[in-house]
Each structure stands twice: as C-alpha cells, then as structure tokens.
Design a protein around this motif. Structure first.
Motif, PDB file in Angstrom:
ATOM      1  N   LEU A 148      73.247 103.380  58.308  1.00  0.00           N
ATOM      2  CA  LEU A 148      72.452 103.549  56.894  1.00  0.00           C
ATOM      3  C   LEU A 148      71.430 103.943  57.331  1.00  0.00           C
ATOM      4  O   LEU A 148      69.723 103.037  57.594  1.00  0.00           O
ATOM      5  N   PRO A 149      70.880 105.310  57.125  1.00  0.00           N
ATOM      6  CA  PRO A 149      69.611 106.050  57.512  1.00  0.00           C
ATOM      7  C   PRO A 149      68.252 105.384  56.858  1.00  0.00           C
ATOM      8  O   PRO A 149      68.328 105.473  55.033  1.00  0.00           O
ATOM      9  N   LEU A 150      67.174 104.782  57.101  1.00  0.00           N
ATOM     10  CA  LEU A 150      66.024 104.170  56.816  1.00  0.00           C
ATOM     11  C   LEU A 150      64.961 104.433  57.414  1.00  0.00           C
ATOM     12  O   LEU A 150      65.192 104.558  58.681  1.00  0.00           O
ATOM     13  N   THR A 151      63.827 104.817  57.017  1.00  0.00           N
ATOM     14  CA  THR A 151      62.687 104.532  57.593  1.00  0.00           C
ATOM     15  C   THR A 151      62.121 103.519  58.119  1.00  0.00           C
ATOM     16  O   THR A 151      62.374 102.507  57.403  1.00  0.00           O
ATOM     17  N   ALA A 152      60.686 103.725  58.749  1.00  0.00           N
ATOM     18  CA  ALA A 152      61.062 102.127  59.106  1.00  0.00           C
ATOM     19  C   ALA A 152      60.378 101.106  58.373  1.00  0.00           C
ATOM     20  O   ALA A 152      60.523 100.152  57.672  1.00  0.00           O
ATOM     21  N   TYR A 153      59.944 101.958  57.504  1.00  0.00           N
ATOM     22  CA  TYR A 153      58.959 100.963  56.170  1.00  0.00           C
ATOM     23  C   TYR A 153      60.146 101.050  55.304  1.00  0.00           C
ATOM     24  O   TYR A 153      60.019  99.477  54.894  1.00  0.00           O
ATOM     25  N   GLU A 154      61.038 101.403  55.136  1.00  0.00           N
ATOM     26  CA  GLU A 154      62.421 101.115  54.095  1.00  0.00           C
ATOM     27  C   GLU A 154      62.865  99.809  54.851  1.00  0.00           C
ATOM     28  O   GLU A 154      63.165  98.869  54.294  1.00  0.00           O
ATOM     29  N   TYR A 155      63.091  99.659  55.579  1.00  0.00           N
ATOM     30  CA  TYR A 155      63.897  99.022  56.586  1.00  0.00           C
ATOM     31  C   TYR A 155      62.661  97.671  56.727  1.00  0.00           C
ATOM     32  O   TYR A 155      64.084  96.748  56.102  1.00  0.00           O
ATOM     33  N   ARG A 156      62.047  97.712  57.197  1.00  0.00           N
ATOM     34  CA  ARG A 156      61.014  96.889  56.709  1.00  0.00           C
ATOM     35  C   ARG A 156      61.090  95.867  55.703  1.00  0.00           C
ATOM     36  O   ARG A 156      61.115  94.597  55.884  1.00  0.00           O
ATOM     37  N   LEU A 157      61.021  96.504  54.572  1.00  0.00           N
ATOM     38  CA  LEU A 157      60.900  96.035  53.565  1.00  0.00           C
ATOM     39  C   LEU A 157      62.758  95.336  53.071  1.00  0.00           C
ATOM     40  O   LEU A 157      62.269  94.416  52.643  1.00  0.00           O
ATOM     41  N   LEU A 158      64.426  95.663  53.698  1.00  0.00           N
ATOM     42  CA  LEU A 158      65.253  95.409  53.438  1.00  0.00           C
ATOM     43  C   LEU A 158      64.662  94.240  53.591  1.00  0.00           C
ATOM     44  O   LEU A 158      66.127  93.249  53.523  1.00  0.00           O
ATOM     45  N   GLU A 159      64.291  94.139  55.357  1.00  0.00           N
ATOM     46  CA  GLU A 159      65.174  93.210  56.608  1.00  0.00           C
ATOM     47  C   GLU A 159      64.405  92.138  55.454  1.00  0.00           C
ATOM     48  O   GLU A 159      64.838  90.861  55.457  1.00  0.00           O
ATOM     49  N   TYR A 160      62.753  91.705  54.752  1.00  0.00           N
ATOM     50  CA  TYR A 160      61.881  90.445  54.416  1.00  0.00           C
ATOM     51  C   TYR A 160      63.197  90.706  53.201  1.00  0.00           C
ATOM     52  O   TYR A 160      62.898  89.213  53.110  1.00  0.00           O
ATOM     53  N   LEU A 161      63.316  91.097  52.356  1.00  0.00           N
ATOM     54  CA  LEU A 161      64.001  91.303  51.172  1.00  0.00           C
ATOM     55  C   LEU A 161      65.788  89.836  51.337  1.00  0.00           C
ATOM     56  O   LEU A 161      65.421  89.144  50.454  1.00  0.00           O
ATOM     57  N   MET A 162      66.211  90.527  52.575  1.00  0.00           N
ATOM     58  CA  MET A 162      67.239  89.785  52.875  1.00  0.00           C
ATOM     59  C   MET A 162      67.265  88.663  53.842  1.00  0.00           C
ATOM     60  O   MET A 162      67.965  87.883  53.808  1.00  0.00           O
ATOM     61  N   LEU A 163      65.673  88.584  54.780  1.00  0.00           N
ATOM     62  CA  LEU A 163      65.627  87.496  55.308  1.00  0.00           C
ATOM     63  C   LEU A 163      65.143  86.214  54.002  1.00  0.00           C
ATOM     64  O   LEU A 163      65.240  85.041  54.499  1.00  0.00           O
ATOM     65  N   HIS A 164      65.086  87.085  52.894  1.00  0.00           N
ATOM     66  CA  HIS A 164      64.314  86.137  51.988  1.00  0.00           C
ATOM     67  C   HIS A 164      65.635  86.187  50.751  1.00  0.00           C
ATOM     68  O   HIS A 164      64.293  86.013  49.002  1.00  0.00           O
ATOM     69  N   ALA A 165      66.447  86.167  50.828  1.00  0.00           N
ATOM     70  CA  ALA A 165      67.101  86.552  49.706  1.00  0.00           C
ATOM     71  C   ALA A 165      67.057  85.326  48.460  1.00  0.00           C
ATOM     72  O   ALA A 165      67.129  84.147  49.001  1.00  0.00           O
ATOM     73  N   GLN A 166      67.319  85.734  47.319  1.00  0.00           N
ATOM     74  CA  GLN A 166      67.025  84.536  46.331  1.00  0.00           C
ATOM     75  C   GLN A 166      66.364  84.115  46.210  1.00  0.00           C
ATOM     76  O   GLN A 166      66.036  82.879  45.638  1.00  0.00           O
ATOM     77  N   GLN A 167      65.144  84.560  46.722  1.00  0.00           N
ATOM     78  CA  GLN A 167      63.625  84.011  46.766  1.00  0.00           C
ATOM     79  C   GLN A 167      62.919  85.869  45.943  1.00  0.00           C
ATOM     80  O   GLN A 167      62.872  86.410  46.525  1.00  0.00           O
ATOM     81  N   VAL A 168      61.943  85.511  45.129  1.00  0.00           N
ATOM     82  CA  VAL A 168      61.190  86.337  44.215  1.00  0.00           C
ATOM     83  C   VAL A 168      59.902  86.417  45.284  1.00  0.00           C
ATOM     84  O   VAL A 168      59.052  85.719  45.991  1.00  0.00           O
ATOM     85  N   VAL A 169      59.991  87.606  45.542  1.00  0.00           N
ATOM     86  CA  VAL A 169      58.949  88.180  46.696  1.00  0.00           C
ATOM     87  C   VAL A 169      57.795  89.275  46.235  1.00  0.00           C
ATOM     88  O   VAL A 169      58.638  89.973  45.323  1.00  0.00           O
ATOM     89  N   SER A 170      56.466  88.512  46.088  1.00  0.00           N
ATOM     90  CA  SER A 170      55.500  89.367  45.423  1.00  0.00           C
ATOM     91  C   SER A 170      55.329  90.870  45.274  1.00  0.00           C
ATOM     92  O   SER A 170      55.944  90.955  47.560  1.00  0.00           O
ATOM     93  N   LYS A 171      54.664  91.569  45.521  1.00  0.00           N
ATOM     94  CA  LYS A 171      54.648  92.792  45.948  1.00  0.00           C
ATOM     95  C   LYS A 171      53.140  92.552  47.316  1.00  0.00           C
ATOM     96  O   LYS A 171      53.165  93.282  48.246  1.00  0.00           O
ATOM     97  N   ASP A 172      52.570  91.991  47.110  1.00  0.00           N
ATOM     98  CA  ASP A 172      51.708  91.491  47.690  1.00  0.00           C
ATOM     99  C   ASP A 172      52.015  90.707  48.413  1.00  0.00           C
ATOM    100  O   ASP A 172      51.752  91.743  50.413  1.00  0.00           O
ATOM    101  N   ARG A 173      53.431  90.035  48.618  1.00  0.00           N
ATOM    102  CA  ARG A 173      53.724  89.389  50.350  1.00  0.00           C
ATOM    103  C   ARG A 173      54.640  90.809  50.684  1.00  0.00           C
ATOM    104  O   ARG A 173      54.656  91.197  52.304  1.00  0.00           O
ATOM    105  N   LEU A 174      55.469  91.840  50.183  1.00  0.00           N
ATOM    106  CA  LEU A 174      55.779  92.959  50.942  1.00  0.00           C
ATOM    107  C   LEU A 174      54.285  93.715  51.292  1.00  0.00           C
ATOM    108  O   LEU A 174      55.029  94.010  52.493  1.00  0.00           O
ATOM    109  N   MET A 175      52.924  94.354  50.827  1.00  0.00           N
ATOM    110  CA  MET A 175      53.097  94.529  51.667  1.00  0.00           C
ATOM    111  C   MET A 175      51.880  94.420  53.277  1.00  0.00           C
ATOM    112  O   MET A 175      52.108  95.006  53.553  1.00  0.00           O
ATOM    113  N   GLU A 176      52.060  93.062  53.201  1.00  0.00           N
ATOM    114  CA  GLU A 176      51.395  92.233  54.048  1.00  0.00           C
ATOM    115  C   GLU A 176      52.791  93.243  55.728  1.00  0.00           C
ATOM    116  O   GLU A 176      52.466  92.414  56.622  1.00  0.00           O
TER     117      GLU A 176
END
Length: 225
Positions: A148-176
């Motif tokens: 699935l073609p993703l940019t580096a930033y898109e991949y980083r966000l998807l990885e973090y969200l999937m590794l923390h599935a079923q958890q609400v992740v704030s915008k601040d945490r994603l920006m970090e």
C-alpha cells in the motif's frame, strides 16, 4: 516510534540519529542526562537508548530517576563496558536490554524492534487488522500482501495507531511521532494525514478503521494481532 537517545559521543550520536531517522524513526537526541530527564518529563517517547558513560549524571542514575518518575518505556543501554557485572547493574537499575560498543547498526535496530513489540504485546514483526498488515521490519503496509503506497509520515501515523489499537491517541501524541521536540508543529498536518490515510485504506480494502473521538484524538477500531 519516537526514540530518546542519550549519548555524549557527538559522532556516534549524529550517526545513530541519522540512521534511525532514515528508518522512519523520530529521534530526540541529547548528550546530557539532565536534559534527557527534562525531555522525558515533558514529552512522550516510545523507547530510550542510553549510554552509561555520560558526563555529570551517569546513565545508571538517569535510568533510576526515569523509573522513579513512573516511566515504563523500554530502555536499551549502550556502553563500552562489557563485563557481566556492568550488565547486571544496568538491568537492575531498570534497563531492558544491553548492547556493547562497538556494535552493528542492524543489531541495534533489531533489538529496538524486539523491545517495542514486547512493550505492546506482540511476538512477531507483523501487525494484522483484517486484510491490512504492517511489516515492522520493512516499514511497509500491505493489503492482501500487496504494498500500500504510503508516505513516510502516513506510515508513521498508521503504525502508531495500529500498535495502540483500541486506544484513543491524541493529536499531540501523533505530532510527537512526526516531529522532534524543538520543531514547529502544525496540528492541521495531522488532520490532513489522517484524511489521506482514510482515503487510501478505503480505496485499497474498503477498510475504515480510524475514528475521530471529538476533543480527544483518534481511535484505530480494528482489533490487531
């Protein structure tokens, strides 16, 4: 993955930061344990790499203080000391793994990935949610085994969200996950990237796993394994 790197040797610190950044990691690097402790208090990190032979506060004291703050992130020690007594002392202080200098970068990367997987309860280097898979070693997303073609930033966000599935992740945490602590941050970037991720996932596999939790952040709703 956002890494706190505490290494006083300037050339090695620069080399590690460069190589880790090339592998889609966000690196918060410093030569000073006191500064690292401040950053650990103020910002979220997923893992720490700590040299023992630091000026001022030692790496061991830094680890002890980090644990006393209640920080449970995995810690990998880097050191030129290779005897078993130093290893025992480092692990007893609260570290999770130990790597003796000189070392191969590939071994460091493998140990970091293993520590990260263990911290989120994974035993393999692939995370699966329906037809969607993440290959954590190759930093690649796949749908039905097709990239699935993703940019580096898109991949980083998807990885973090999937590794923390079923958890609400704030915008601040994603920006970090995208920016180092002293970079300018634009929260609108997160909304744009999430929008692009949603469109790509919907087009590729009719999967809509990212929910917006108003006023709190984002939730990856598919159960991952």
């Amino acid at each position: 993955m956002k890494i706190l790197l505490v290494e006083d040797e300037a050339l090695l610190r620069h080399h590690l930061k460069t190589r880790l950044s090339e592998h889609e990691q966000t690196v918060d690097a410093t030569a000073d344990a006191e500064e690292a402790l401040y950053r650990a208090r103020e910002y979220h990190h997923d893992i720490a790499i700590v040299d023992l032979g630091l000026p001022g506060m030692s790496g061991l004291d830094f680890i002890r203080q980090l644990r006393s703050l209640g920080r449970t992130l995995p810690i990998l020690i880097l050191t030129a000391r290779g005897n078993w007594q130093d290893k025992v002392e480092g692990l007893s202080a609260g570290a999770d793994d130990y790597l003796v200098k000189p070392f191969q970068f590939e071994e460091l990367e493998a140990r970091l990935q293993a520590l990260l997987r263990r911290s989120v309860g994974l035993v393999q280097a692939r995370v699966t949610a329906g037809p969607l898979q993440l290959d954590l070693n190759r930093k690649q997303a796949l749908v039905d085994e097709q990239p699935l073609p993703l940019t580096a930033y898109e991949y980083r966000l998807l990885e973090y969200l999937m590794l923390h599935a079923q958890q609400v992740v704030s915008k601040d945490r994603l920006m970090e996950q995208l920016y180092e602590h002293d970079d300018e941050r634009d929260p609108n970037v997160i909304e744009v990237l999430i929008g692009r991720l949603r469109r790509k996932l919907d087009t590729a596999c009719a999967l809509q796993p990212i929910d917006t939790v108003r006023g709190q952040g984002y939730l990856f709703t598919e159960r991952c394994r």
